[in-house]
Design a protein around this motif. Sequence first.
Motif, PDB file in Angstrom:
ATOM      1  N   LEU A 220       0.608  -1.149   0.070  1.00 38.86           N
ATOM      2  CA  LEU A 220       0.086  -0.169  -0.007  1.00 38.86           C
ATOM      3  C   LEU A 220       0.725   1.299  -0.079  1.00 38.86           C
ATOM      4  CD1 LEU A 220      -2.806  -1.001   2.427  1.00 38.86           C
ATOM      5  CD2 LEU A 220      -3.263  -0.731   0.069  1.00 38.86           C
ATOM      6  N   ILE A 221       1.612   1.190   0.726  1.00 42.24           N
ATOM      7  CA  ILE A 221       2.777   2.509   0.897  1.00 42.24           C
ATOM      8  C   ILE A 221       3.622   2.729  -0.473  1.00 42.24           C
ATOM      9  CG2 ILE A 221       4.687   1.311   2.055  1.00 42.24           C
ATOM     10  CD1 ILE A 221       3.526   4.870   2.586  1.00 42.24           C
ATOM     11  N   ALA A 222       3.767   1.615  -1.010  1.00 35.32           N
ATOM     12  CA  ALA A 222       4.439   1.640  -2.425  1.00 35.32           C
ATOM     13  C   ALA A 222       3.581   2.245  -3.527  1.00 35.32           C
ATOM     14  CB  ALA A 222       4.995   0.382  -2.948  1.00 35.32           C
ATOM     15  N   GLU A 223       2.253   1.669  -3.329  1.00 33.13           N
ATOM     16  CA  GLU A 223       1.332   2.326  -4.519  1.00 33.13           C
ATOM     17  C   GLU A 223       1.322   3.730  -4.257  1.00 33.13           C
ATOM     18  OE1 GLU A 223      -2.096  -0.049  -3.527  1.00 33.13           O
ATOM     19  OE2 GLU A 223      -1.441  -1.492  -5.093  1.00 33.13           O
ATOM     20  N   ALA A 224       1.160   4.293  -2.987  1.00 26.78           N
ATOM     21  CA  ALA A 224       0.856   5.708  -2.682  1.00 26.78           C
ATOM     22  C   ALA A 224       2.238   6.491  -2.977  1.00 26.78           C
ATOM     23  CB  ALA A 224       0.739   6.110  -1.046  1.00 26.78           C
ATOM     24  N   HIS A 225       3.389   5.797  -2.734  1.00 24.79           N
ATOM     25  CA  HIS A 225       4.632   6.456  -3.002  1.00 24.79           C
ATOM     26  C   HIS A 225       4.689   6.723  -4.718  1.00 24.79           C
ATOM     27  CE1 HIS A 225       9.118   6.560  -3.876  1.00 24.79           C
ATOM     28  NE2 HIS A 225       9.007   7.286  -2.993  1.00 24.79           N
ATOM     29  N   GLU A 226       4.310   5.572  -5.411  1.00 29.34           N
ATOM     30  CA  GLU A 226       4.383   5.945  -6.730  1.00 29.34           C
ATOM     31  C   GLU A 226       3.321   7.181  -7.066  1.00 29.34           C
ATOM     32  OE1 GLU A 226       5.728   5.059 -10.587  1.00 29.34           O
ATOM     33  OE2 GLU A 226       6.121   4.145  -8.798  1.00 29.34           O
ATOM     34  N   VAL A 227       2.308   7.355  -6.681  1.00 27.41           N
ATOM     35  CA  VAL A 227       1.287   8.377  -6.937  1.00 27.41           C
ATOM     36  C   VAL A 227       1.969   9.586  -6.646  1.00 27.41           C
ATOM     37  CG1 VAL A 227      -1.119   9.545  -6.499  1.00 27.41           C
ATOM     38  CG2 VAL A 227      -0.777   7.029  -6.624  1.00 27.41           C
ATOM     39  N   PHE A 228       2.715   9.693  -5.278  1.00 25.59           N
ATOM     40  CA  PHE A 228       3.374  10.873  -5.016  1.00 25.59           C
ATOM     41  C   PHE A 228       4.455  11.052  -6.062  1.00 25.59           C
ATOM     42  CE2 PHE A 228       7.109  12.831  -3.366  1.00 25.59           C
ATOM     43  CZ  PHE A 228       6.655  14.032  -2.987  1.00 25.59           C
ATOM     44  N   HIS A 229       5.208  10.287  -6.579  1.00 22.90           N
ATOM     45  CA  HIS A 229       6.075  10.591  -7.750  1.00 22.90           C
ATOM     46  C   HIS A 229       5.606  11.132  -8.982  1.00 22.90           C
ATOM     47  CE1 HIS A 229      10.291  10.092  -6.167  1.00 22.90           C
ATOM     48  NE2 HIS A 229       9.459   9.411  -5.123  1.00 22.90           N
TER      49      HIS A 229
END
Length: 101
Positions: A81-90
């Motif tokens: 989940l945090i990896a997905e959110a990190h991708e959106v942030f980038h």
Amino acid sequence: MKTFHSFMSSTFHPSEEGNLQPLKMKADSLLIAAKAWQASAIPSSFKAAETKTQLEKLVKYCTGIADAVHAGASDDSLKGLIAEAHEVFHKIAGECRKADE
């Protein structure tokens, strides 16, 4: 964006090393920062429509993270989940910026 980034970096990078404790401790703050960013004015250096769409996704993901933490989700689940959110942030930090004119 800077406030959100501080929470993202302090939770995502430890998760890459298998340490989910910072995410568990800061999940609510991560969500609050995402909502505050979404509510703020979009700078003129960003593409407004794309940024708005990605911020909606980011808040959705951060809500999911907070809910998962409160539900006692597994570390593997939280890491995804945090990896997905990190991708959106980038995407917001990179692709949503306007090209230099």
